[in-house]
Write an enzyme that holds these catalytic residues in place. Structure first.
Site, short mmCIF file in Angstrom:
data_model
loop_
_atom_site.label_atom_id
_atom_site.label_comp_id
_atom_site.label_asym_id
_atom_site.label_seq_id
_atom_site.Cartn_x
_atom_site.Cartn_y
_atom_site.Cartn_z
N LYS A 100 0.72 -1.28 0.03
CA LYS A 100 0.09 -0.03 0.05
C LYS A 100 0.89 1.18 -0.01
O LYS A 100 0.41 2.19 -0.62
CB LYS A 100 -1.04 0.13 1.24
CG LYS A 100 -1.89 -1.13 1.52
CD LYS A 100 -2.46 -1.14 2.96
CE LYS A 100 -3.27 -2.43 3.10
NZ LYS A 100 -3.56 -2.78 4.62
N ASP A 102 14.73 -1.68 0.97
CA ASP A 102 15.29 -1.95 2.27
C ASP A 102 16.27 -3.10 1.93
O ASP A 102 17.14 -2.85 1.68
CB ASP A 102 13.90 -2.20 3.28
CG ASP A 102 14.43 -1.89 4.84
OD1 ASP A 102 15.54 -1.21 4.87
OD2 ASP A 102 13.67 -1.99 5.54
C1 PRP Z 1 7.57 -2.15 2.14
C2 PRP Z 1 7.85 -1.47 0.79
C3 PRP Z 1 8.48 -2.70 -0.10
C4 PRP Z 1 9.10 -3.64 0.94
C5 PRP Z 1 10.56 -3.14 0.99
O1 PRP Z 1 6.30 -2.74 2.19
O2 PRP Z 1 6.79 -0.90 0.36
O3 PRP Z 1 7.34 -3.32 -0.78
O4 PRP Z 1 8.72 -2.89 2.34
O5 PRP Z 1 11.24 -4.13 1.72
P1 PRP Z 1 12.37 -4.91 1.35
O6 PRP Z 1 13.52 -4.21 0.65
O7 PRP Z 1 12.87 -5.36 2.70
O8 PRP Z 1 11.58 -6.04 0.56
P2 PRP Z 1 5.63 -3.29 3.43
O9 PRP Z 1 5.70 -4.62 3.65
O10 PRP Z 1 5.85 -2.27 4.63
O11 PRP Z 1 4.01 -3.04 2.84
P3 PRP Z 1 3.34 -1.81 2.72
O12 PRP Z 1 3.80 -0.94 1.68
O13 PRP Z 1 1.70 -2.31 2.89
O14 PRP Z 1 3.32 -0.92 3.99
#
Ligand code: PRP
Length: 181
Positions: free
Chosen positions: A46, A106
């Site tokens: 999201k 990340d």
């Molecule tokens: C976040 C972001 C990426 C992911 C990156 O999503 O939107 O999709 O984390 O992390 P990584 O590089 O460690 O894989 P999140 O899981 O927080 O979902 P959200 O966008 O619904 O908050």
């Protein structure tokens, strides 16, 4: 600004003006690269929808948009970073120039999985644009072509990023106090 800051905020990392100015710069670079091409922005739900809409408004060429959602899970310390698609795109990306729009890269697991998955669908090109890049936490390398801000290894909220699903609508990007995370 009238938005009530959560008590757990340590400091504002980027103001509304800083975010807006930087998004304009990145949008200009995107417009220049993709002018005359068939650009589609793909947002990962999201968190990235706030960035997607702000970015799209500043891009000066016609674009298409589509959305997907992922689930991340780990089955233990030896298998981190497992990702699957929970909601897929509505349309084909075959032959299109695709820009994957993220709020944050990340560890890189999500971006790497999505790049591999989307590459199999025959796009003309495939690149990543992220609002925030936390390279200090990278585990797998991914090519990030467009980034607005590099950030320190701290928990951040706002402009799409949540804490327990709250504060995505905070108009700034802020660092949380360690004891509030
Ligand atoms: C976040 C972001 C990426 C992911 C990156 O999503 O939107 O999709 O984390 O992390 P990584 O590089 O460690 O894989 P999140 O899981 O927080 O979902 P959200 O966008 O619904 O908050």
């Amino acid at each position: 600004m009238s938005f009530p800051y959560p008590a757990g905020i340590e400091r504002v990392l980027f103001t509304e003006e800083q975010i807006h100015d930087r998004i304009q710069e990145v949008a200009a670079a995107i417009s220049e690269k993709y002018r005359g091409r068939d650009l589609k922005l793909i947002a990962v739900l999201k968190g990235s929808i706030f960035f997607l809409t702000a970015l799209a408004r500043e891009i000066e060429i016609p674009i298409q948009m589509d959305f997907l959602a992922i689930s991340s899970f780990s089955s233990g310390a030896n298998s981190p970073g497992l990702v699957r698609i929970a909601k897929d795109l509505d349309e084909s990306i075959e032959g299109q120039d695709v820009l994957l729009v993220e709020d944050i890269v990340d560890t890189g697991f999500t971006a790497r999985y999505l790049l591999q998955n989307l590459a199999g669908r025959g796009p003309n090109s495939l690149s990543i644009c992220t609002l925030l890049d936390r390279t200090s936490r990278r585990i797998v390398q991914v090519p990030v072509e467009f980034r607005c801000f590099e950030i320190p290894d701290r928990f951040v909220i706002g402009f799409g990023l949540d804490h327990k699903q709250l504060y995505r609508n905070l108009p700034v990007i802020a660092v949380m106090k360690p004891d509030a995370e």
